[in-house]
Design a protein around this motif. Sequence first.
Motif, PDB file in Angstrom:
ATOM      1  N   LEU A  46       0.831  -1.209   0.000  1.00 54.49           N
ATOM      2  CA  LEU A  46       0.000   0.000   0.000  1.00 54.49           C
ATOM      3  C   LEU A  46       0.864   1.258   0.000  1.00 54.49           C
ATOM      4  CD1 LEU A  46      -2.817  -1.077   2.517  1.00 54.49           C
ATOM      5  CD2 LEU A  46      -2.995  -0.812   0.023  1.00 54.49           C
ATOM      6  N   GLU A  47       1.971   1.187   0.737  1.00 53.06           N
ATOM      7  CA  GLU A  47       2.867   2.334   0.739  1.00 53.06           C
ATOM      8  C   GLU A  47       3.469   2.572  -0.642  1.00 53.06           C
ATOM      9  OE1 GLU A  47       5.725   1.492   3.707  1.00 53.06           O
ATOM     10  OE2 GLU A  47       4.443   2.083   5.405  1.00 53.06           O
ATOM     11  N   SER A  48       3.786   1.457  -1.331  1.00 49.25           N
ATOM     12  CA  SER A  48       4.312   1.603  -2.697  1.00 49.25           C
ATOM     13  C   SER A  48       3.257   2.212  -3.625  1.00 49.25           C
ATOM     14  CB  SER A  48       4.762   0.225  -3.212  1.00 49.25           C
ATOM     15  OG  SER A  48       5.197   0.321  -4.565  1.00 49.25           O
ATOM     16  N   GLN A  49       2.030   1.705  -3.496  1.00 48.60           N
ATOM     17  CA  GLN A  49       0.943   2.276  -4.309  1.00 48.60           C
ATOM     18  C   GLN A  49       0.714   3.743  -3.974  1.00 48.60           C
ATOM     19  OE1 GLN A  49      -2.508  -0.204  -3.849  1.00 48.60           O
ATOM     20  NE2 GLN A  49      -1.577  -1.966  -4.915  1.00 48.60           N
ATOM     21  N   LEU A  50       0.839   4.032  -2.650  1.00 45.00           N
ATOM     22  CA  LEU A  50       0.645   5.422  -2.244  1.00 45.00           C
ATOM     23  C   LEU A  50       1.727   6.320  -2.833  1.00 45.00           C
ATOM     24  CD1 LEU A  50      -0.962   7.406  -0.537  1.00 45.00           C
ATOM     25  CD2 LEU A  50       0.514   6.821   1.425  1.00 45.00           C
ATOM     26  N   GLU A  51       2.965   5.789  -2.851  1.00 42.91           N
ATOM     27  CA  GLU A  51       4.034   6.580  -3.462  1.00 42.91           C
ATOM     28  C   GLU A  51       3.775   6.805  -4.952  1.00 42.91           C
ATOM     29  OE1 GLU A  51       7.604   4.535  -2.659  1.00 42.91           O
ATOM     30  OE2 GLU A  51       7.688   5.102  -0.510  1.00 42.91           O
ATOM     31  N   LYS A  52       3.311   5.737  -5.616  1.00 45.09           N
ATOM     32  CA  LYS A  52       2.983   5.892  -7.044  1.00 45.09           C
ATOM     33  C   LYS A  52       1.852   6.899  -7.251  1.00 45.09           C
ATOM     34  CE  LYS A  52       4.456   1.236  -8.380  1.00 45.09           C
ATOM     35  NZ  LYS A  52       4.028  -0.076  -8.951  1.00 45.09           N
ATOM     36  N   MET A  53       0.860   6.793  -6.369  1.00 51.05           N
ATOM     37  CA  MET A  53      -0.251   7.744  -6.480  1.00 51.05           C
ATOM     38  C   MET A  53       0.224   9.162  -6.235  1.00 51.05           C
ATOM     39  SD  MET A  53      -2.884   6.049  -7.404  1.00 51.05           S
ATOM     40  CE  MET A  53      -4.163   7.255  -7.113  1.00 51.05           C
ATOM     41  N   ASP A  54       1.155   9.304  -5.244  1.00 52.48           N
ATOM     42  CA  ASP A  54       1.712  10.635  -4.998  1.00 52.48           C
ATOM     43  C   ASP A  54       2.454  11.157  -6.220  1.00 52.48           C
ATOM     44  OD1 ASP A  54       0.670  10.738  -2.463  1.00 52.48           O
ATOM     45  OD2 ASP A  54       2.485   9.942  -1.494  1.00 52.48           O
ATOM     46  N   GLU A  55       3.234  10.243  -6.852  1.00 54.74           N
ATOM     47  CA  GLU A  55       3.946  10.658  -8.063  1.00 54.74           C
ATOM     48  C   GLU A  55       2.965  11.053  -9.165  1.00 54.74           C
ATOM     49  OE1 GLU A  55       6.522   7.510  -9.145  1.00 54.74           O
ATOM     50  OE2 GLU A  55       7.913   7.814  -7.453  1.00 54.74           O
ATOM     51  N   LYS A  56       1.903  10.245  -9.356  1.00 59.13           N
ATOM     52  CA  LYS A  56       0.897  10.591 -10.363  1.00 59.13           C
ATOM     53  C   LYS A  56       0.215  11.908 -10.032  1.00 59.13           C
ATOM     54  CE  LYS A  56      -0.209   5.912 -11.943  1.00 59.13           C
ATOM     55  NZ  LYS A  56      -1.262   4.883 -12.091  1.00 59.13           N
ATOM     56  N   LEU A  57      -0.073  12.074  -8.720  1.00 61.57           N
ATOM     57  CA  LEU A  57      -0.722  13.314  -8.304  1.00 61.57           C
ATOM     58  C   LEU A  57       0.163  14.517  -8.603  1.00 61.57           C
ATOM     59  CD1 LEU A  57      -3.074  14.725  -6.932  1.00 61.57           C
ATOM     60  CD2 LEU A  57      -1.960  14.294  -4.716  1.00 61.57           C
ATOM     61  N   LYS A  58       1.469  14.350  -8.277  1.00 65.36           N
ATOM     62  CA  LYS A  58       2.400  15.438  -8.581  1.00 65.36           C
ATOM     63  C   LYS A  58       2.463  15.690 -10.093  1.00 65.36           C
ATOM     64  CE  LYS A  58       5.282  14.732  -4.478  1.00 65.36           C
ATOM     65  NZ  LYS A  58       6.629  14.360  -3.983  1.00 65.36           N
ATOM     66  N   HIS A  59       2.452  14.581 -10.870  1.00 63.64           N
ATOM     67  CA  HIS A  59       2.476  14.727 -12.333  1.00 63.64           C
ATOM     68  C   HIS A  59       1.228  15.465 -12.820  1.00 63.64           C
ATOM     69  CE1 HIS A  59       3.045  13.762 -16.551  1.00 63.64           C
ATOM     70  NE2 HIS A  59       1.835  13.210 -16.584  1.00 63.64           N
ATOM     71  N   TYR A  60       0.072  15.045 -12.281  1.00 64.78           N
ATOM     72  CA  TYR A  60      -1.173  15.714 -12.665  1.00 64.78           C
ATOM     73  C   TYR A  60      -1.173  17.183 -12.233  1.00 64.78           C
ATOM     74  CZ  TYR A  60      -3.058  11.123 -13.852  1.00 64.78           C
ATOM     75  OH  TYR A  60      -3.269   9.892 -14.410  1.00 64.78           O
ATOM     76  N   GLU A  61      -0.574  17.439 -11.084  1.00 62.77           N
ATOM     77  CA  GLU A  61      -0.482  18.832 -10.635  1.00 62.77           C
ATOM     78  C   GLU A  61       0.401  19.639 -11.578  1.00 62.77           C
ATOM     79  OE1 GLU A  61       0.926  18.587  -6.666  1.00 62.77           O
ATOM     80  OE2 GLU A  61      -1.062  18.210  -5.780  1.00 62.77           O
ATOM     81  N   ARG A  62       1.524  19.021 -11.992  1.00 57.61           N
ATOM     82  CA  ARG A  62       2.373  19.722 -12.966  1.00 57.61           C
ATOM     83  C   ARG A  62       1.639  19.931 -14.289  1.00 57.61           C
ATOM     84  NH1 ARG A  62       6.266  16.160 -10.700  1.00 57.61           N
ATOM     85  NH2 ARG A  62       6.030  14.735 -12.475  1.00 57.61           N
ATOM     86  N   VAL A  63       0.898  18.877 -14.736  1.00 57.14           N
ATOM     87  CA  VAL A  63       0.117  19.008 -15.981  1.00 57.14           C
ATOM     88  C   VAL A  63      -0.934  20.090 -15.830  1.00 57.14           C
ATOM     89  CG1 VAL A  63      -1.517  17.830 -17.499  1.00 57.14           C
ATOM     90  CG2 VAL A  63       0.534  16.631 -16.716  1.00 57.14           C
ATOM     91  N   GLU A  64      -1.584  20.082 -14.659  1.00 55.52           N
ATOM     92  CA  GLU A  64      -2.605  21.108 -14.413  1.00 55.52           C
ATOM     93  C   GLU A  64      -1.996  22.505 -14.436  1.00 55.52           C
ATOM     94  OE1 GLU A  64      -5.986  22.278 -11.050  1.00 55.52           O
ATOM     95  OE2 GLU A  64      -4.505  20.695 -10.671  1.00 55.52           O
ATOM     96  N   GLN A  65      -0.826  22.620 -13.808  1.00 54.92           N
ATOM     97  CA  GLN A  65      -0.157  23.913 -13.799  1.00 54.92           C
ATOM     98  C   GLN A  65       0.227  24.332 -15.214  1.00 54.92           C
ATOM     99  OE1 GLN A  65       0.181  25.877 -11.228  1.00 54.92           O
ATOM    100  NE2 GLN A  65       1.352  27.470 -12.314  1.00 54.92           N
TER     101      GLN A  65
END
Length: 205
Positions: A46-65
């Motif tokens: 779950l921690e690994s998935q959470l890290e991946k989700m965090d990375e995706k979230l950061k990516h989406y935030e960069r895309v959004e920006q």
Amino acid sequence: MKLTALEIKQQQFEKSLRGYDVSEVQAYLNLVASEWEHMVGKMRELESQLEKMDEKLKHYERVEQALHETLQTAKDSAEQKLVGAKKEARNIIEKAEMESDSIVRDANQQRQQIRQSILRLLDRREEIIGGMKSYLEMAQESLNHFSRDDASLFRLPKEDSRSQQDPNSSEDQQEGPSEKRSKQKKEQPIPPGSDNLDDILDEIE
């Protein structure tokens, strides 16, 4: 305190007279250790998935920006183009109005010139008509004056009846028409006043 599955398995308890069954306790500890190991693995997953989700979230935030910046840039560019288009449209309208005013002025000047030309042509037409009328009146007056024969200058005298019994009539028959006319002119008496015929014609002219 952080426990591992191995620590749970190796946990030792003191023995007493009326204590728990050692085998059962050991079996339970093994079960707990297995479950604990499974839970730890699940937590790591779950921690690994959470890290991946965090990375995706950061990516989406960069895309959004980036999208936000792109939209803002597009908005600014659209506003600049709109302002430029409005300015160009105003310039085109002003230029068109100036050209239309110039065309209208030129058209009015040409209209005035054409009107003046038409007026001059109408005046010239009246002059020509007046001149033609005067000429025709003078010609008619000259024709009337010329057609009058008050002195009977343009009338042939009547033939004498005795000329029909002239013994020389046979000779006249042998002569040609032109000779007859010249002979008749010589034989015809000159009417009175015919000697002034040239003066009368000059006066008529």
